[in-house]
Every structure is written in structure tokens, then in C-alpha cells.
Design a protein around this motif. Structure first.
Motif, PDB file in Angstrom:
ATOM      1  N   MET A   1       0.850  -1.192   0.000  1.00 14.53           N
ATOM      2  CA  MET A   1       0.000   0.000   0.000  1.00 14.53           C
ATOM      3  C   MET A   1       0.885   1.241   0.000  1.00 14.53           C
ATOM      4  N   LEU A   2       1.037   1.843  -1.151  1.00 10.93           N
ATOM      5  CA  LEU A   2       1.888   3.022  -1.296  1.00 10.93           C
ATOM      6  C   LEU A   2       1.087   4.260  -0.933  1.00 10.93           C
ATOM      7  N   GLU A 229      12.349   9.787  -8.533  1.00  9.95           N
ATOM      8  CA  GLU A 229      13.662  10.379  -8.258  1.00  9.95           C
ATOM      9  C   GLU A 229      14.472   9.492  -7.333  1.00  9.95           C
ATOM     10  N   LEU A 230      13.815   8.915  -6.334  1.00 12.56           N
ATOM     11  CA  LEU A 230      14.499   8.021  -5.404  1.00 12.56           C
ATOM     12  C   LEU A 230      15.015   6.782  -6.131  1.00 12.56           C
ATOM     13  N   SER A 231      14.243   6.285  -7.074  1.00 17.53           N
ATOM     14  CA  SER A 231      14.663   5.134  -7.875  1.00 17.53           C
ATOM     15  C   SER A 231      15.940   5.445  -8.646  1.00 17.53           C
ATOM     16  N   TYR A 238      11.903   1.000  -9.771  1.00 15.25           N
ATOM     17  CA  TYR A 238      10.792   1.717  -9.146  1.00 15.25           C
ATOM     18  C   TYR A 238       9.907   0.756  -8.368  1.00 15.25           C
ATOM     19  N   SER A 239       9.573  -0.380  -8.987  1.00 18.85           N
ATOM     20  CA  SER A 239       8.655  -1.326  -8.357  1.00 18.85           C
ATOM     21  C   SER A 239       9.236  -1.926  -7.087  1.00 18.85           C
ATOM     22  N   SER A 246       6.118   0.580   0.836  1.00 22.38           N
ATOM     23  CA  SER A 246       4.790   0.164   1.278  1.00 22.38           C
ATOM     24  C   SER A 246       4.880  -0.613   2.589  1.00 22.38           C
ATOM     25  N   GLN A 247       5.837  -1.509   2.672  1.00 23.57           N
ATOM     26  CA  GLN A 247       6.038  -2.286   3.892  1.00 23.57           C
ATOM     27  C   GLN A 247       6.457  -1.381   5.045  1.00 23.57           C
TER      28      GLN A 247
END
Length: 257
Positions: A1-2, A229-231, A238-239, A246-247
């Protein structure tokens, strides 16, 4: 859950198109948001907003920039609200210390923040911290009143050394639009050096616009661009980052479920 772990969707900037803002967030992959209060003046407003939308949760606290000497008298009311553990309540905040814009002197801010941390410990809730030019004071408070349920340094914009001190004390770092600015090399380095398992995604909407969006209203859908950007910054898919973040949100904000 993002989710967007910190945005002020109750603010009047969203009064004309709040439903569309939430829809755009969902379309960008941001399935929910945490709405922190700034003080007694909007406690009820954020509660009612989040009760009306299944994808929103809230935090209750007193922000140092909106605090006054009368704020201490409101702590009993805050305690009563927290003690009821209303549905959708996930944290205490936004509280903290501000060395620039608070009407209170620093000793008063420290006492107000400490008492909110004590309430968080009493009800086993994490804390959303606002901190500006007062890191050493907050670190001392965390040593004095360690947080049972943890917390997050919202809108983190410090150095690797400051980040490591918060991480050592069990806190998470809120990652927002700051990392999209190439000139923010200190913060970009700090975030890239931190364990991914201790980062949270946020926008601080309607404030903190991303690079290239200066002067525009920020909104939760932009959290997807922060994640992008973090990716790039971490050179990770990204995924994969989305799954870890999410975790992280669910691990810290246990009442999200």
C-alpha cells in the motif's frame, strides 16, 4: 500500500477540488495519505475528513509554528482524543521544534514536544516530527524519552551524520520533494546512504513543491515523482522501492490496517 505519509489535505488550498486531487493520486499509484493536524484549530477537521474517505488516515498534535502559550492547556484535550483511539488515528503529530518560525521560545517548544512524545508512548503511537534548525535539541529529547512505537523525521533535509543519529534512535526519514533538487546534494547523499527499510514517502502538500514545479500547489500524486527520483538516486527499480516503502508505512503506522 503506497501512501503519501504526510500531506495537509484539510487545508483550504484543496477546498475546490479535493476529490479530484484524491483521484489523481490513485491514478498515479498513491493509494492513500496520512493527514497530520497542526493544532486544536484543525483536530476535528482532519478527523472528519479522514472518516469520510477510506484512503485517508490522520495524526493529532500541536505544530511548533502554530503553538502558543495557551497550547499547554490543550494537552489535556489532546490526551482525551488520543485515549479514545478513534478509527483512522495512526500517529501523534505534527509536533516538534522550529528554530526559525515558532512563536514559542525553545525551552517552551521542548516542553510542549516532550509532553506530546509522552502521550505517544502512553498510547503506543508513533510520532510525526517537524524539525528545523534544532536537531540537537530533538536528539536530546529522544534520548530522554525514547519512543516505544517509533516515529519519522518529516521532510528530512539534513546531512548523513544527522540522519545516522535519527536512525540510531529508531526513527524513519520522510523523503519528499527536497531530493528532486540537484543542489540539495547533502540531503540526497544522506537519503542514498540510509537503509531503504527506514525511508517513508511524503509530499507535505500543499507545500514543498518538487523541482520544476516551483510556485505550484503540491499534491499527493507528486509522491510518485519523488519515488521516481528516489529510484534514480538509488539505481534501483521503481517497483522494488515501492514494495519496500509500502512495507515501511505499514510497519511504522500499525493502525493503517
Amino acid at each position: 500500500m503506497l501512501i503519501d505519509s504526510h500531506c495537509h489535505l484539510d487545508f483550504p488550498e484543496f477546498d475546490q477540488d479535493r476529490e479530484q486531487v484524491l483521484h489523481r493520486a490513485r491514478m498515479s499509484g498513491i493509494q492513500g495519505a496520512i493527514v497530520p493536524a497542526i493544532g486544536p484549530e484543525n483536530w476535528r477537521r482532519v478527523m472528519q475528513l479522514c472518516q469520510a474517505h477510506h484512503q485517508l488516515w490522520f495524526a493529532l498534535g500541536i505544530h511548533p509554528c502554530f503553538a502558543t502559550k495557551e497550547s499547554f492547556a490543550q494537552l489535556e484535550k489532546l490526551e482525551a482524543l488520543l485515549g479514545g483511539l478513534p478509527s483512522k488515528l495512526v500517529a501523534v503529530g505534527e509536533c516538534g521544534l522550529d528554530g526559525v518560525n515558532s512563536p514559542l521560545l525553545m525551552p517552551e517548544q521542548i516542553q510542549l514536544c516532550l509532553e506530546q512524545m509522552q502521550l505517544a508512548n502512553r498510547f503506543n503511537l508513533p510520532v510525526l516530527f517537524h524539525i528545523r534548525k534544532a536537531h540537537h535539541h530533538l536528539l536530546a529529547l529522544l534520548d530522554r524519552e525514547p519512543l516505544k512505537a517509533g516515529g519519522v523525521v518529516h521532510g528530512f533535509s539534513g546531512s548523513t551524520q544527522v540522519a545516522s543519529e535519527y536512525l540510531r534512535r529508531g526513527l524513519y526519514l520522510g523523503v519528499g520533494g527536497v531530493i528532486t533538487y540537484p543542489r540539495a546534494s547533502k540531503t540526497r547523499t544522506a537519503v542514498s546512504s540510509a537503509p531503504l527499510e527506514r525511508l517513508l514517502l511524503e509530499t507535505d502538500s500543499p507545500d514543498m513543491p518538487l523541482n520544476g514545479h516551483q510556485g505550484q500547489r503540491n499534491e499527493p500524486q507528486q509522491a510518485a515523482l519523488v519515488l521516481q527520483e528516489l529510484s534514480q538516486l538509488l539505481d534501483l527499480p521503481y517497483s522494488s522501492i515501492a514494495q519496500v516503502l509500502s512495507q515501511n508505512h505499514i510497519r511504522l503506522f500499525k493502525r493503517l490496517s
